[in-house]
Design a protein around this motif. Structure first.
Motif, PDB file in Angstrom:
ATOM      1  N   GLU A 139      40.721  45.447  33.706  1.00  0.00           N
ATOM      2  CA  GLU A 139      41.218  44.800  32.487  1.00  0.00           C
ATOM      3  C   GLU A 139      41.006  43.285  32.508  1.00  0.00           C
ATOM      4  OE1 GLU A 139      44.771  45.645  29.366  1.00  0.00           O
ATOM      5  OE2 GLU A 139      45.017  46.290  31.440  1.00  0.00           O
ATOM      6  N   ASN A 140      41.201  42.668  33.657  1.00  0.00           N
ATOM      7  CA  ASN A 140      41.088  41.211  33.751  1.00  0.00           C
ATOM      8  C   ASN A 140      39.687  40.720  33.404  1.00  0.00           C
ATOM      9  OD1 ASN A 140      42.017  38.529  34.495  1.00  0.00           O
ATOM     10  ND2 ASN A 140      40.748  38.757  36.313  1.00  0.00           N
ATOM     11  N   LEU A 141      38.665  41.516  33.727  1.00  0.00           N
ATOM     12  CA  LEU A 141      37.291  41.139  33.417  1.00  0.00           C
ATOM     13  C   LEU A 141      36.866  41.586  32.022  1.00  0.00           C
ATOM     14  CD1 LEU A 141      36.982  40.516  36.504  1.00  0.00           C
ATOM     15  CD2 LEU A 141      34.672  41.421  36.299  1.00  0.00           C
ATOM     16  N   GLY A 142      37.766  42.293  31.337  1.00  0.00           N
ATOM     17  CA  GLY A 142      37.397  42.838  30.037  1.00  0.00           C
ATOM     18  C   GLY A 142      36.490  44.041  30.136  1.00  0.00           C
ATOM     19  N   VAL A 143      36.586  44.796  31.258  1.00  0.00           N
ATOM     20  CA  VAL A 143      35.697  45.951  31.454  1.00  0.00           C
ATOM     21  C   VAL A 143      36.509  47.210  31.808  1.00  0.00           C
ATOM     22  CG1 VAL A 143      33.686  44.554  32.091  1.00  0.00           C
ATOM     23  CG2 VAL A 143      35.276  45.291  33.887  1.00  0.00           C
ATOM     24  N   LYS A 144      37.701  47.344  31.228  1.00  0.00           N
ATOM     25  CA  LYS A 144      38.587  48.454  31.615  1.00  0.00           C
ATOM     26  C   LYS A 144      37.968  49.812  31.314  1.00  0.00           C
ATOM     27  CE  LYS A 144      42.106  49.641  29.014  1.00  0.00           C
ATOM     28  NZ  LYS A 144      43.394  49.630  28.282  1.00  0.00           N
ATOM     29  N   HIS A 145      37.172  49.925  30.250  1.00  0.00           N
ATOM     30  CA  HIS A 145      36.570  51.227  29.945  1.00  0.00           C
ATOM     31  C   HIS A 145      35.396  51.530  30.881  1.00  0.00           C
ATOM     32  CE1 HIS A 145      38.792  50.457  26.170  1.00  0.00           C
ATOM     33  NE2 HIS A 145      38.948  51.767  26.173  1.00  0.00           N
ATOM     34  N   ILE A 146      34.737  50.484  31.378  1.00  0.00           N
ATOM     35  CA  ILE A 146      33.645  50.717  32.341  1.00  0.00           C
ATOM     36  C   ILE A 146      34.228  51.188  33.672  1.00  0.00           C
ATOM     37  CG2 ILE A 146      31.620  49.744  33.463  1.00  0.00           C
ATOM     38  CD1 ILE A 146      31.439  47.663  31.273  1.00  0.00           C
ATOM     39  N   THR A 147      35.266  50.480  34.171  1.00  0.00           N
ATOM     40  CA  THR A 147      35.894  50.923  35.428  1.00  0.00           C
ATOM     41  C   THR A 147      36.583  52.272  35.234  1.00  0.00           C
ATOM     42  OG1 THR A 147      37.809  49.551  34.861  1.00  0.00           O
ATOM     43  CG2 THR A 147      36.230  48.621  36.413  1.00  0.00           C
ATOM     44  N   GLY A 148      37.209  52.464  34.057  1.00  0.00           N
ATOM     45  CA  GLY A 148      37.883  53.739  33.784  1.00  0.00           C
ATOM     46  C   GLY A 148      36.912  54.895  33.749  1.00  0.00           C
ATOM     47  N   LEU A 149      35.710  54.646  33.231  1.00  0.00           N
ATOM     48  CA  LEU A 149      34.682  55.690  33.175  1.00  0.00           C
ATOM     49  C   LEU A 149      34.301  56.143  34.584  1.00  0.00           C
ATOM     50  CD1 LEU A 149      32.837  57.189  31.140  1.00  0.00           C
ATOM     51  CD2 LEU A 149      31.168  55.350  31.460  1.00  0.00           C
ATOM     52  N   ALA A 150      34.178  55.165  35.505  1.00  0.00           N
ATOM     53  CA  ALA A 150      33.870  55.512  36.902  1.00  0.00           C
ATOM     54  C   ALA A 150      34.996  56.342  37.497  1.00  0.00           C
ATOM     55  CB  ALA A 150      33.661  54.234  37.724  1.00  0.00           C
ATOM     56  N   GLY A 151      36.250  55.946  37.239  1.00  0.00           N
ATOM     57  CA  GLY A 151      37.392  56.691  37.770  1.00  0.00           C
ATOM     58  C   GLY A 151      37.470  58.105  37.224  1.00  0.00           C
TER      59      GLY A 151
END
Length: 809
Positions: free
Chosen positions: A33-45
């Protein structure tokens, strides 16, 4: 049918695949979230263990639990490929190409297929693509069932495509930030960040399930930092009540401390703090960090120091002021050897290796002390244990103490990492040293902010803190240990205490033994990196006590004592080295201005073999040239070896000498490491690379060689191995090392072991193995010295014949 992600060891409770995927997704989103990429990291998870939706994995894990002593099926049950393959088929295959979704498929897909090892090469130097060999070429027998189960149990196909759309928007925004066109560099760091978030989210969720906990107990950093700030200010106010509070030096320290607090109101950036040695650098930088963290809601404060030897004193000083043991982490080195083996076939099972993997080692404490080696390893070294920490560097205040000690070959890599942390991770960087080096003297320059220096009127401050006279004994002859021992004895007739700092451990040890033989009633101490942190701390405490009481004392040490160690000797003798080292050594003499100016002698020791210590050798040569010029004409550099002019000349000549080494050149590949990490094969958005042998087209957006680069990276040329030593509590830690403890127990032990480890060079390890001086624990993952291989006088003893029962004094 329930598909299984994990089975808890204690009660055989099942965690389903959907439970694990959704919980890891949520954690990974919070990290991104801090980098503005929560959906990218969430997709990996959400996709990392997609391949567990197979009958093959379900049967494998059930059989493994039922027959723990005879593991099922040799070889791996591949559950990592499926998530990457799904992204490739949906968003990367010919005809489905959307630039941003194609890049998402690559960076997230690489993280997924690599989460049991390390990031794969998109394109290796020989033009092979391990990434495509997995996601495009590997056949998965139950892949259709896997996809169907995912869309039924985790997320509908429509919702999934909407989620990927949001991830693609995040990527677009990330790439256009700062108007930089260097997409390969940006995507390299983004890929590593995504991988870090996934590794930590996966291991954290697995550990919580295994420990039967529903959530991590997260500290309230805002409340903690407010409390810490009040405690620090209380300590600073107490200084005003001391008898010498109004001395010139103490008034200057107070003024610089206040300047640091005022500077904290500026937005996060890359700044410099050039407080002279003895100027109260640790407290002033902590004051800045706590105030800035309060004002800008930072999550942690990280101190990065050049050597493990500095950590213990700095951490102890901060711990004492803040009155908190629980939230201050010292990370000296990796006690566990991370050999980066692929453990996919063990996932879901709980054994010693899995417990060690899940033990908390992710830098989630509010205040962390670590080393430059560990910091650089986070970004560039092989092993998931290292990169797991990367995402926790975001939203932090990071203070680099003695930043001039950045290893020469890593300067460009260091600059790249700091620029990423500043620009994308909202971190604030402080380059804290008494001697600022020319870190922009490289291809990849550091993006230091305008008007970056925190301290005003630096030249005047430097002059005010001059408390010693440098005496050149290095340009008219050389010293051996016999001559040096005589010289020390002569000085002890004039003063009460002498500190001798030499460049190599072997010469230090020989000089110490020579002085001990003379037995003239003077207390003699020896310090080196062959001793663990707890051992060094004990010796330093005794040294300080003798110094306070005015007893005659000689201390012989390697350069470990130069930075961050609060001792004050009447006289210092420094073997010729770089000017920055000489300046640091001078800071151990008359440190608090207790007496009129005392003397620092610079000598040239002819018994030191510096052939394997190139940076010290070159530093010595450059310093000697400056000394000769001053001797010829005392007006050169104002006649002062440590003047600003001399320092500027020193660093310019030093870095010029190493100009070919600044970008981490890899001889076998005839490439710089930065090229492997950031080079693109052409300027188009979509690369068509060819394999030499088959002329097969490899369609890729990214062509970085992550795995190859990591395999060739090491901060120290001679790789070291961490071992636990049988010194004081180290004995208890070694005794507790068995596979029966919980993950919490192992986490506690590993953190405690930091104080009781040393690093072995390869030749030392080989010698110990020949002498039967090493013992391994926990399936060979942790090494310890046997009793005879550690001495209370010298530390490491490769001959394994020490008598620990003999007291040092």
């Amino acid at each position: 049918m329930n598909y299984i992600a994990h089975i808890r060891e204690s009660d055989k409770h099942i965690q389903t695949v959907e439970e694990h995927l959704l919980e890891v997704k949520k954690l990974a989103e919070s990290y991104g979230e801090n980098l503005g990429v929560k959906h990218i990291t969430g997709l990996a998870g959400m996709l990392h263990d997609l391949g567990k939706y197979t009958n093959e994995f379900r049967e494998y894990i059930l059989e493994a639990v039922e027959n723990p002593d005879s593991p099922p099926k040799r070889g791996s049950v591949d559950h990592s490929t499926a998530g990457g393959k799904l992204l490739y088929e949906l968003f990367h295959k010919k005809g489905n190409l959307d630039r941003f979704k194609g890049i998402i498929a690559e960076i997230v897909g690489n993280a997924i297929i690599s989460h049991h090892s390390y990031l794969q090469d998109f394109l290796s130097p020989d033009l092979e693509s391990k990434y495509l060999m997995r996601v495009r070429d590997k056949e998965l027998a139950e892949f259709e069932l896997t996809k169907q189960s995912f869309f039924e149990k985790v997320m509908t196909e429509k919702d999934f495509h909407d989620y990927v759309d949001k991830a693609a928007e995040e990527l677009k925004e990330f790439l256009t930030k700062e108007n930089s066109k260097n997409y390969a560099e940006k995507l390299m760091f983004l890929t590593k960040f995504i991988f870090s978030a996934l590794i930590d989210a996966d291991r954290t969720n697995t550990r919580l399930f295994e420990e039967n906990k529903t959530d991590e107990s997260v500290y309230n950093h805002e409340k903690l930092f407010n409390t810490y700030y009040e405690r620090l200010m209380s300590k600073i106010r107490s200084f005003k009540e001391q008898p010498d509070a109004h001395s010139r030096i103490n008034l200057l320290r107070a003024e610089m401390s206040e300047q640091c607090e005022e500077f904290a109101y500026k937005p996060s950036g890359i700044y410099t703090l050039s407080i002279p040695t003895g100027g109260g650098k640790t407290l002033a930088s902590l004051r800045y960090a706590l105030k800035h963290a309060q004002l800008y809601n930072k999550k942690r404060i990280i101190y990065v120091v050049p050597y493990t030897t500095i950590i213990e004193q700095n951490a102890e000083e901060v711990r004492e002021i803040l009155k908190d043991d629980a939230h201050i982490l010292e990370h000296h080195s990796n006690v566990i050897e991370d050999v980066n083996e692929d453990d996919e076939n063990q996932d879901g099972l709980m054994n010693v290796k899995q417990k060690l993997k899940l033990a908390k080692d992710n830098w989630d404490s509010p205040i962390i002390f670590t080393t430059m080696v560990q910091f650089l390893n986070v970004f560039y070294a092989k092993g998931s244990r290292n990169i797991r920490r990367l995402h926790n560097l975001s939203d932090s205040v990071i203070i680099f103490d003695e930043v001039q000690k950045v290893p020469i070959q890593c300067v460009s890599l260091f600059n790249l990492a700091l620029n990423f942390l500043k620009t994308y991770c909202h971190s604030c960087i402080v380059l804290c040293t008494a001697t600022q080096p020319a870190l922009d003297f490289v291809e990849y320059k550091l993006d230091i902010d305008k008007d970056a220096e925190m301290i005003e009127n630096l030249n005047e401050v430097m002059a005010a803190f001059k408390r010693v006279e440098i005496v050149d004994q290095a340009t008219e002859g050389t010293f051996n240990n016999e001559k040096l021992a005589w010289f020390i004895e002569e000085k002890m007739k004039e003063v009460q205490s002498v500190l001798v700092i030499l460049n190599t451990k072997s010469v230090v040890k020989k000089l110490y033994e020579l002085l001990k033989e003379k037995e003239n009633g003077t207390l003699i101490y020896h310090l080196s990196t062959s001793m663990c942190a707890a051992h060094r701390s004990n010796i330093l405490e005794k040294v300080r006590k003798h110094l306070r009481e005015g007893e005659p004392i000689i201390c012989v040490s390697t350069q470990l004592i130069e930075a961050g160690v609060d001792v004050s000797f009447d006289c210092v003798i420094r073997s010729l080295a770089g000017l920055d080292s000489i300046a640091q050594a001078a800071g151990r003499c008359n440190r608090h201005g207790e007496k009129d100016k005392q003397t620092v002698y610079v000598i040239d020791h002819d018994e030191e073999n510096l052939n394997q210590l190139k940076e010290i050798k070159v530093g010595k040569q450059v310093s000697k040239k400056i000394l000769i010029d001053i001797r010829k004409d005392p007006s050169n550099h104002g006649g002062d070896l440590l003047s600003t002019q001399a320092m500027e000349r020193y660093f310019k000549e030093f870095y010029t000498e190493f100009s070919a080494d600044l970008n981490y050149f890899i001889p076998p590949l005839k490439k710089n490491m930065t090229a492997l990490l950031t080079e693109t094969k052409d300027q188009s958005d979509y690369h068509l690379a060819y394999r030499h042998n088959k002329k097969k087209i490899l369609p890729l957006f990214l062509t970085n060689s992550y795995h190859t680069a990591a395999e060739h990276f090491q901060v120290i040329e001679d790789m070291t191995t961490s071992v636990i030593v049988p010194y004081e509590e180290g004995n208890e830690i070694i005794a507790e090392l068995n596979g029966n403890g919980s993950i919490d127990d192992l986490t506690r032990l590993l953190r405690k072991a930091q104080q009781y480890t040393i690093n072995l060079y390869s030749y030392e390890r080989e010698q110990l193995e020949k002498q039967d001086g090493l013992v391994s624990y926990l399936d060979g993952k942790i090494l310890a010295l046997k009793e005879g291989a550690y001495s209370t006088e010298f530390g490491l003893n490769v001959d394994n014949d020490s008598q620990l029962s003999v007291a040092m004094f």
